[in-house]
Enzyme design. Structure first.
Site, PDB file in Angstrom:
ATOM      1  CG  HIS A 105     -18.941  -4.580  34.372  1.00 34.71           C
ATOM      2  ND1 HIS A 105     -18.967  -3.221  34.506  1.00 34.71           N
ATOM      3  CD2 HIS A 105     -18.170  -5.029  35.401  1.00 34.71           C
ATOM      4  CE1 HIS A 105     -18.252  -2.863  35.553  1.00 34.71           C
ATOM      5  NE2 HIS A 105     -17.750  -3.941  36.116  1.00 34.71           N
ATOM      6  CD  GLU A 156     -15.880  -8.630  36.412  1.00 36.64           C
ATOM      7  OE1 GLU A 156     -15.626  -8.296  37.586  1.00 36.64           O
ATOM      8  OE2 GLU A 156     -15.725  -7.854  35.434  1.00 36.64           O
ATOM      9  CG  HIS A 157     -19.437  -6.803  39.579  1.00 35.30           C
ATOM     10  ND1 HIS A 157     -19.186  -5.923  40.603  1.00 35.30           N
ATOM     11  CD2 HIS A 157     -18.670  -6.392  38.548  1.00 35.30           C
ATOM     12  CE1 HIS A 157     -18.313  -5.012  40.207  1.00 35.30           C
ATOM     13  NE2 HIS A 157     -17.987  -5.268  38.955  1.00 35.30           N
ATOM     14  CD  GLU A 191     -16.719  -1.299  38.233  1.00 37.30           C
ATOM     15  OE1 GLU A 191     -17.449  -2.163  38.764  1.00 37.30           O
ATOM     16  OE2 GLU A 191     -15.824  -1.582  37.421  1.00 37.30           O
TER      17      GLU A 191
HETATM   18 ZN   LIG Z   1     -16.650  -3.978  37.954  1.00 38.52          ZN
END
Ligand SMILES: [Zn+2]
Length: 1027
Positions: free
Chosen positions: A102, A105-106, A203
């Site tokens: 994750h 991905e960012h 998040e």
């Molecule tokens: Zn995210």
């Protein structure tokens, strides 16, 4: 309502297409036909064609290829749809809870070799006419999709995406910003305490404040404990600070390799061009690797397991004493067996969907809980699928009872099977889903095939839906006990079964805060003074990088001159049916008919307003005419694509103190079922059932639970609605229908021991709303079918004529406006607007304490309506402030998941999403206004904001929705074109000017609302209303 999370059927709902049916096209070389000319074995730009298959059901040609050097897989779906899509997916299978896929991905979206500027991904949002751009981390893959209707734009975005995925910079600063870091609370003050910061860190804290998400995560981790599904791919908040930058880079090197990649393209652009660009810009730079990313089979348990987890109590729960969740989950077969997956997902729908299903009858109707558990039904998102069944909102002492019911129900299904009519209704639903056209077909397709393909299943096989339907029918014919035997095998005889319960713990949040504190302390204690100095300096460095004026000139961009100067006109025709005005819109709907009706609320007494959303959600589900509610549900499934009613509050486009209030009836069906659909509506108008209190209670519990669950996900919507409440006449009504007021109202209703009084209210509302004298209709259908549809509508109107009743409006100040501004008054359909010329907006600041660790912040300012000359400037301004100021301050520096500004309904609205800050964000909004007024932006910034606004204005509209803006709000193509011209004309001067005149402090009335955890600053400040 029936949340079968992630089932194939659920995904199928979006499997629908945009663009014309090829049979009514004149072009002989359509994209689908051209693609049929590829041959297996053919070599194109480093790829070899493996298979070419026509899929007539979905009007596409599938071309499967493999990249020769790296083994990268490729699927192209050629289809006559302009909304082209690209996606690349990597199999990412983490083995710990740090959230490495994750965070990666960012971070890959933070700059790459060819595009080293900071955050090219977000910058492209403003340099393109994309119709979709995003990235997702699933449990076992990461996907990067985009779509656009412009060929040049496609190449630009492809270039940025390829470079981001395969050649990212992965700078340490990016890792700190997006992942996690230790930093002084105030980065410019070295004496302020050290805290954890980072976008993903916050998040995930936000994501885990959602109890449904918490439960789903635990369930997956515990049902598949032995490999990648045993960890949290998004990141367990307190495990995130265990991830190092080196580990992140290593994960990229091992997982983001073409040999581990699957490329998908969709639409009418030529395949060769895509292959050439992908080969030249990415794949030619790699050799084959052997990625070790496959997911092994989960070892099968020889006996069922039980487990228990806790969550935070829900202040909004319909019944505070009933907050337990319990469900049983079963491990099923491998999802790459396409037909087995198809069968099991249908079986799942038969078992749980709708009031006729066995589990609805045994679990929902006895009202042991409020609704099915958040995870329910077939889930094919993991290598081996699962099926879950259970309840949420139940009392702890009912645990054993629920377990027994589940086991008994399964026995009953094995004994009795399913009614044939229900199976037919389900297959009808699949037919509709294939015919209904949506605007994001490419994206639906990409997510539909993603999981199966990820584990080397055949994506093309998955597209041949009719083949599966035929095979399914044959299997039933060959063996009438086909489905029952599956239930026996997968449920009764299956020992890989998990029973997971979840109960609230009053100290849950406190424990979380404590755990974070301890983690922080451990990290901080290990630091030397020089480490601390380092951290302070790194913090300053990050701040200075974030604050630097950014040069994005390395990125490709469209120009304002690439935007179409005029809009495509949507012709509509006006008519009447039984005296009721009708708008007819001919569209290539592929054999579907769409019916909408707007019914005014002008005669409804004020004290009934709060009940309108409840009325809407139950009126099509209580039974009607000779049908009880089960038969009604069955008929709707057999004959329509769904029938629903929802509220609608529309401010006038030219006067903010005027508005239309009503409800919208909405339904669709296959052409052949038009009489049946109108028959159902007639029964709802003429003889709806309002006598079954038990049925009402079930529906009330489900809606109240759904509303309560939605707050942690849509908190910004609730904050915005509340902030707008006292600014316009519509604000109050929006809050009544869809704000926190409605959530609390439904909670109150759900708590009532006796619902007879509510039951008596419903027919009163019905008399006011379902009155043909207060109605106008819209029909979208093919030209061939339009006159038939008009005839059927005429019949319907004469069937419901007895509901006509002259009633006085509650308010005296009603103004009638023709839908067609050029029509003579009284000659066609009109909107009956309520005018409140003496409305006085007032300032309000409202705080809702919530059991989450993050905030949703909003500020709304009263500005001007759609046709006002300043509206276009405010529109561009909101986009420019979001991209050039608010995003950087609220997300990058502030650590919130998102934030920005938007316009609509006469309001300029600021918001933040999952924000660690509360009142500080309010001052950030204001600083944004100062930033504009100081004029520190460039012509490029304005042009980018224009591109971004136009990509929204010009986003594709499905044939079912064409003409709806005009029907609902009276916004004609001429008004749209005039707005378009004003958007083009916006200048730097007009931006500074409107920022000063509307957004400057004290200029206009504004409202503020925050949803978030207990807040001392707000508590001490008497200007806040704390709810
Ligand atoms: Zn995210």
């Amino acid at each position: 309502m029936f949340r079968q999370s992630k089932t194939v059927i659920q995904k199928l709902r979006y499997l629908s297409f945009q663009g014309q049916n090829p049979s009514c096209r004149f072009r002989s070389t359509s994209a689908t036909e051209r693609a049929l000319q590829y041959q297996a074995g053919q070599k194109i730009h480093g790829f070899t064609v493996k298979e070419v298959v026509a899929v007539p059901d979905l009007f596409l040609t599938a071309v499967k290829l493999t990249h020769d050097n790296t083994g990268a897989q490729y699927l192209h779906a050629a289809r006559d749809d302009k909304n082209n899509l690209f996606s690349v997916q990597l199999r990412t299978t983490p083995m710990d809870n740090t959230g490495v896929p994750h965070i990666l991905e960012h971070t890959v979206l933070c700059g790459s070799e060819k595009y080293p500027c900071r955050d090219p991904f977000f910058k492209m949002l403003n340099r393109s006419l994309s119709t979709f751009m995003n990235a997702f981390t699933a449990s076992d893959f990461t996907m990067y999709p985009f779509s656009t209707q412009n060929g040049k734009d496609f190449q630009n975005l492809l270039s940025v995406y390829l470079d981001a995925v395969f050649f990212p910079c992965l700078r340490e600063l990016d890792f700190w910003q997006e992942g996690w870091r230790l930093e002084n609370e105030n980065p410019t003050d070295p004496t302020s305490p050290l805290v954890f910061k980072g976008v993903v860190f916050n998040e995930m804290k936000g994501a885990f404040s959602d109890n449904e998400r918490v439960y789903a995560q635990h369930l997956q981790n515990k049902l598949y404990p032995d490999h990648t599904y045993g960890v949290v791919s998004g990141g367990e908040p307190l495990a995130i600070p265990d991830l190092s930058w080196e580990q992140l880079k290593h994960f990229h090197a091992t997982h983001y390799h073409p040999s581990n990649a699957r490329f998908f393209t969709y639409g009418d652009l030529p395949l060769e061009q895509h292959l050439k660009q992908i080969q030249e810009e990415a794949l030619s730079k790699f050799e084959r690797s052997e990625p070790d990313t496959a997911v092994p089979k989960q070892p099968h348990w020889d006996r069922p397991r039980e487990d228990h987890v806790t969550c935070s109590p829900d202040a909004m729960a319909p019944d505070a004493a009933k907050q337990n969740t319990l469900c049983m989950s079963y491990l099923l077969g491998d999802i790459t067996d396409t037909f087995e997956g198809f069968t099991l997902s249908l079986l799942s729908s038969l078992m749980i969907s709708g009031p006729n299903s066995p589990f609805y009858k045994t679990l929902i109707e006895p009202k042991i809980g409020t609704d099915f558990s958040s995870v329910v039904g077939y889930d094919g998102s993991t290598k081996e699928a699962s099926f879950s069944i259970g309840l949420q909102g139940m009392a702890e002492e009912d645990t054993e009872k629920v377990k027994q019911i589940i086991v008994q129900t399964i026995d009953e299904i094995i004994a009795n099977g399913f009614e044939e009519e229900r199976i037919e209704a389900l297959l009808h639903k699949i037919e509709i889903q294939m015919k209904h056209q949506s605007t994001s077909f490419g994206l639906s397709l990409a997510s539909y095939i993603a999981s199966c393909w990820n584990h080397d299943g055949d994506p093309v096989q998955l597209l041949k839906i009719s083949e599966s339907v035929a095979q399914f029918r044959q299997a039933l014919k060959d063996n009438p006990r086909f489905l029952q035997e599956k239930v026996l095998h997968y449920f009764k005889d299956n020992t890989h079964r998990l029973t997971l319960s979840m109960s609230p713990d009053e100290a849950y949040l406190e424990k979380q805060v404590k755990a974070e504190k301890e983690k922080l302390q451990k990290k901080v204690q290990a630091l030397s003074d020089s480490d601390k100095k380092d951290i302070y300096e790194k913090g300053l460095e990050l701040l200075s990088v974030q604050s630097k004026i950014q040069d994005a000139s390395c990125l490709p961009a469209l120009k304002v001159s690439d935007i179409e100067p005029t809009i495509a006109v949507t012709p509509v025709e006006m008519g009447t049916a039984g005296g009721v005005p009708v708008q007819y819109c001919e569209q290539p709907t592929n054999g579907m008919v769409y019916f909408r009706a707007m019914c005014s609320l002008n005669t409804l007494p004020e004290d009934l307003k709060l009940y309108v959303p409840l009325f809407c959600s139950v009126i099509t589900k209580m039974g009607c005419g000779g049908l009880d509610y089960r038969q009604q549900a069955q008929q709707m499934e057999l004959k329509t694509g769904g029938m629903s009613i929802s509220t609608s509050v529309n401010p006038d486009y030219s006067n903010m103190d005027m508005y239309e209030q009503g409800v919208i009836l909405s339904s669709s069906c296959l052409e052949r079922n038009l009489p049946d659909m109108f028959h159902l509506w007639s029964d709802i108008f003429n003889s709806p059932h309002f006598d079954d209190e038990e049925r009402l209670r079930v529906l009330v519990m489900m809606s109240a639970q759904e509303l309560a669950n939605g707050i942690s996900y849509s908190g910004h919507m609730y904050a915005m609605t509340r902030a707008a409440r006292s600014l316009t006449p519509t604000g109050e009504l929006q809050e009544t229908f869809g704000g926190m007021e409605q959530v609390k109202f439904m909670k109150r209703i759900a708590e009532m021991p006796d619902l007879t009084q509510v039951l008596r209210t419903l027919p009163r509302i019905k008399r006011h709303i379902l009155n043909p004298l207060n109605m106008r209709c819209a029909v979208n259908a093919t030209p061939q079918k339009m006159s038939d549809a008009a005839g059927q509508l005429d019949n319907f109107m004469s069937n419901v004529a007895s509901n006509k009743k002259e009633r006085k409006p509650v308010r005296s100040d009603i103004i009638e406006r023709p839908l067609d501004p050029l029509a003579a008054p009284g000659s066609g359909p009109s909107r009956k607007l309520i005018a409140e010329p003496n409305f006085k907006p007032c300032q309000m600041k409202t705080f809702f304490p919530m059991p989450f660790p993050i905030n949703f912040v909003s500020e709304c300012i009263r500005t001007v309506p759609f046709t006002h000359e300043d509206y276009a400037s405010l529109n561009i301004l909101s986009r420019m402030m979001t991209a050039k100021y608010l995003h950087g301050e609220i997300r990058e520096k502030g650590g919130a998941y998102g934030g920005g500004a938007k316009v609509g309904g006469g309001l300029f609205t600021f918001y933040s999403y999952r924000d660690p800050n509360s009142v500080q964000t309010l001052s950030t909004f204001r600083k944004g206004v100062d930033w504009v007024r100081s004029g520190q932006f460039t012509q490029q910034d304005i042009d980018e904001a224009k591109l971004s606004v136009f990509s929204a204005v010009d986003s594709p509209v499905a044939p079912s929705n064409k003409g709806m803006g005009r029907f609902l709000s009276g916004i004609t193509d001429e008004l749209k074109q005039a707005h378009r011209e004003r958007l083009f004309a916006v200048t730097d001067k007009s931006l500074v000017d409107v920022a000063g005149r509307y957004l400057g402090i004290g200029q206009r009335t504004c409202g503020v609302a925050i949803l978030g955890p207990e807040n001392d600053t707000i508590k001490k400040d008497p200007s806040w209303v704390v709810k």
